[in-house]
Structures are given as structure tokens and as C-alpha cells.
Enzyme design. Sequence first.
Site: not given
Length: 684
Positions: A275-276
Site C-alpha cells: 500500500r505504501a
Amino acid sequence: MSTPYPFTAIVGQDDLRLGLLLNAVSPAVGGVLVRGEKGTAKSTAVRALAALMPEVSVVPGCRFSCDPGSPDPACPDGPHADAAGVSRAARTVELPVGASEDRLVGALDIERALSEGVKAFEPGLLADAHRGILYVDEVNLLHDHLVDLLLDAAAMGASYVEREGVSVRHAARFLLVGTMNPEEGELRPQLLDRFGLTVEVAASRDTDERVEVVRRRLAYDDDPEGFAARWAEEESALRERIATARALLPQVLLGDGVLRQIAATCAAFEVDGMRADIVMAQAATALAAWAGREEVTADDVRQAALLALPHRRRRNPFDAPGLDEDKLDQTLDEAAGDQGRSDEGRNDDDDPDPDGGGNDDGGGGGGVPPQADGDRTPSQGEGGSDDTPSQAPEGAPDAPGRSAGAEQQPVASAEPFRTKMLSVPGLGEGAAGRRSRARTEHGRTTGARRPQGSLTKLHLAATVQAAAPHQRARGRSGRGLVVRRDDLRQATREGREGNLVLFVVDASGSMAARQRMSAVKGAVLSLLLDAYQRRDKVGLVTFRGKDAEVALPPTSSVDAAASRLESLPTGGRTPLAAGLLKAHDVLRVERLRDPSRRPLLVVVTDGRATGGPEPVALAGRAARLHRAEGTASVVVDCESGYVRLGLAGELARELGGTAVTLDELRADSIAGLVKDVTAAGRAA
């Protein structure tokens, strides 16, 4: 309706404003978490953002804000075939910390659903926030069951309400914005990761800037409408810039070189999951659009990393958020160099510039001023405390004469470890958590009762059983069951609660001897980590010399307790009775403040009591005060050496609790330790 404070009138707080504006440009960034001390315009900025958001087109009369261009086929108010749309302002919906589950997701009329088969549904806050902003002030204080619902809605873009086989689903896509004061506790990692960006805010230390803040606030309080009118032109210009950036966003190019820098940065800082990477890509693209460019640059990637990664690199709740900016710059340079060498080897002139277009524009981080050095949060590293403990002579005796010496400097704690769960016996009714058994709104069903107030969890079998004997008298003629309000039964459930874990730590000279304090601090730190994960409140009482003190009043901020523990000095005599009496005073006050939260007393000591007349007898009387009030307790025995006096075990018997050594604290043999304290007390 009150006039909101203008967004453009906020003084300073560049990171805060930038994080909010990037989400206004690209909602795909995923929201923003604003962390900072009280009184730093967090809530003011979030509420002011609503006036800058573009209008949305909705189906007239739809309570779920369906888009007429692509209406939700499962909308409870649908179908919306060929519906003409109307424009309205995007909503900012505030979720109160104490909201009920029904207020968040909506509620079904169970009586009509059972008797008429009608899905009579009253929408909740998630429906109101669809295609708008969902704002949670003090998000770190939100109850766990509400956090779970938020996580589900954020992951699926929809909200589901299910009650005994009757279900309603509606779309729930919103911009999640939260504010919090870290002093009051941290967020669960799952919810923390759902926020795309995070910003740290603090009050300015510049005198002129503080004067301007006060001047503008007083002017606004005196005449809100007039103050807003003076800033109308700036607000309009900012609104137009957001609209322009939104229109440019689909044209922004995210080259392979930039993607390599993003991936290398996330890998270098060891963030979990992917997700980062995605959030960084979305944020960097939004930064380029905000600056009016069609290509993402290395500066955009750097600024995106500073916003998207700090809250994702924390390995435990005591790690300070932030990035090592030197490491960040080095990683970006190396990724750009690797891409350049790869391009040279392929000799492909069609590839985009690995630096993403360079930084010839002179702008810092997407057209905004770069962060000042003083505003950055430096990385704490692995050894953030003083690692040079005071050294005792080799083989020094563990004797009272030496223990009463001068104060010694704080020592670093040993490495924390995973502890077994300690729990309070019996069945409580406290705040939701993960420690002791309690009657809760969530958990396994254990029975049924008549509802007190609105019905939230239907017990279907009990409801049918209550209604069945009256069907003939009620004139039932069809297949449906005739159900009255008096027939409804509420399910009673058992789950887990959070407790007040009060640590009473012996910091006397006898604890400092043979460097035991490092191991003691490591054990308490381990228990603090456990308290963080189980959503407890914690407090810290220390005793040494002639008296005891409350080092930390009961709080939800576990990292504050860890900070006080690290700086704890040692030395002097052992006023054990004073420590127990101070703990008794703290618990007495907390019972008045929060009577439903049950306490767990954890005494960390070797059991010695010195100083004053009859110190051992006085400590015994103080311990029996806790036992008389039924306080669950455990004594962590810190005595070491071949010859042991067993004083901690005697103290545990006086308390009506159980003693456990430092070694046993991490062993399987203490599973269910405090569950048996009542029985142990009766046996003693």
C-alpha cells in the site's frame, strides 16, 4: 449554520495544508491523519477544507448520494435508471468518538423486517459521507468495534448491515480524515495503514507568527462573516487551483524511473505490504498536478515519501514516527543511478528520464516550499536512549547498606519480549478491549433479555419463542409471524474489555544492585507493549528513598509510560508501603472517574521494605487494603542470586494475588496467572 474559518487564513502549518490539498486534488491518495499537540488548528483546517471541495452530482432524493452517471445498482433507494442529477456541495460528516454502531452504519427496523418482510433502513454516517469527507476527531480514542467497521468500509467501498439474515448494502467511498493527540494513545496498526498520508503538527515558536495567529482568530470570533468575506478572493483562487489540478491529474506521467525510486524507497525503509508504494505513486502524481506539471519529478517522490511513509515504518508503538532524510536522499540517488546505468546498457532513447524530468523548476516537493529542517522529525534509530548505565563493582553484594546510597543515573532497558496475558477475574462491563472477560456489544452470544432502549442485536430464537404462544390470540392467518414490540429480545454477548493496568515499580538501591534494573525495565516495557495491544489504560507509580510518586497518572498513552520508564533513576531505600498506599490513592480516584474499568495492579519489586519504623509490617497493612477492595494483582519478583528470601511471594499473599519471577513472565507456566488470584487469595 456557522461560518467556517477560511482555509487560506490558517497561519503556517504547511505540511497540514499540503496533505489536505493533495487529497482534495486526488481522493485516491487515501486520506490523511493529522497528529499533533492540542491547539494546533487540526480540526479547524479539516472543517475548512469542505468549502474548497468540488461539488458532486447526485440523484435527487437518494439518501446514499448515488452518481446519476453510474448509480449503484444495489442502492436501497434504487433503481435510478436515467435519473437526472443535481449538484450540491460535498459533505463533511463528523464521526463522534462515542457514536453507536447503528449511528455509523445505519439501522434496520427488525420488527417490520420479521413481520412484513420490509427492509426499512435508516442510513448512518457512512451513507452520509459517501463521495464526501468522513472526519474523525480524536480518532485514536475510537472504540474498536467502530474501527473494525471503518476498516471494512474503507477496504470494500461499501457498508453492509446484517441482522439475523436480513441485510442491506450501499456504497460508502469517502475521504477519511482523522486528527489525534499522540499523548492520548496510538492507533491500531490496521487503521493507521488505511490513512494514505500523515502529517505532524506543532505550534510555532516564532513570536511574529504566533501574534498573527491570535490576531486572525480574534478577528474571526468578533465577526465570522466579515472575516470570511475578507478572505473570499483567496478562497476562490485556491478552489480554482484545485479544480485545475484535478483536470490535469489524468495527464500526469509517472515514468519507470520514478516508479523505481518509489519502490526502492519503500524497500529501503522496510514498510509492510504494497500500500505504501501505491500511496506514494498517487501522492507524487497529485503533487505534480498541484504544481501544474505533466511529469512527476524526484522532488515529488521525496515529498510524497515524507508524507506517506513515517507512520508505516513504525515497528512498535514506542518508535517515533519520521524518516531519516539522509537515508531517503541516498536511496533516491541510488535508484536514479541504477536506472541511468540500466538505460545506458539498453541504449533506449525512448525511455523517460530516470529522474522524472529533473528539478529545474526550482520548486520543492510539487510546487510547495520544502520543509524547514526544524519541522522535520528525525529518526530515533534503534538506540534512542542513553546506553551507558552506571556500573557497579564486579561482585558487589546485594545488601541494604549499599542500596541506600546516592541516586544512580537511569539505565537502558533490556530488549522487550512477548508476555503471557494477565487478566482480571470475573465478568466486567468496561470499555471494549482485549484483556479480561466482559459483557459487550460484540462477542459470542450467551443469552437473551428484553431490550433496554433501542434494539441493537436481535436474538432471533428467543424472539420467536416469545411471540409463538400469542399467534392465535393475535389473529394470525397467513404464513408470517405476528411480532409485537414486547416479543423482541436483545442478545447478550460476552467479549473482552480493556483494564487499567497500574504499575508500581521499585526504583530503590536494592533494585539497582547487580544491574537488575535493566532487566526490570525490559519486563515492564514488555508488559506496556502488551497493554498497548489490549487497549488498556496504564499508570505508573514509583517508590524509592523516602516516598513514592505518581510518575504517570492513568492514561491511554502507553508510549508516555515507556518514556517515563526509560528516564527512571534509581537509588535510596525501599519505601514499599508508600508505593502501595500511593497506588491505593490512584485507584480510589480512578474508580470514581471510571467505575466500569476494572484495575490490574502489577507490583515490580524484590519484596524488600526498608526505612522508617516497622517497614515490613506497614507494607503488609498497605497490601491488605488492596486485597480488601478485591483489586486483582500480580507481583513480579525481581530478587536474584542463589539465596532468595521469598519476600515478593509473601507480598503477593498479602495482596491476594500471585507472584511470578522475571524468567517466568515469558514462560508458558503462567498462562492464566491472574485469573486465579481470587482463589489464591482465599487459599492464603
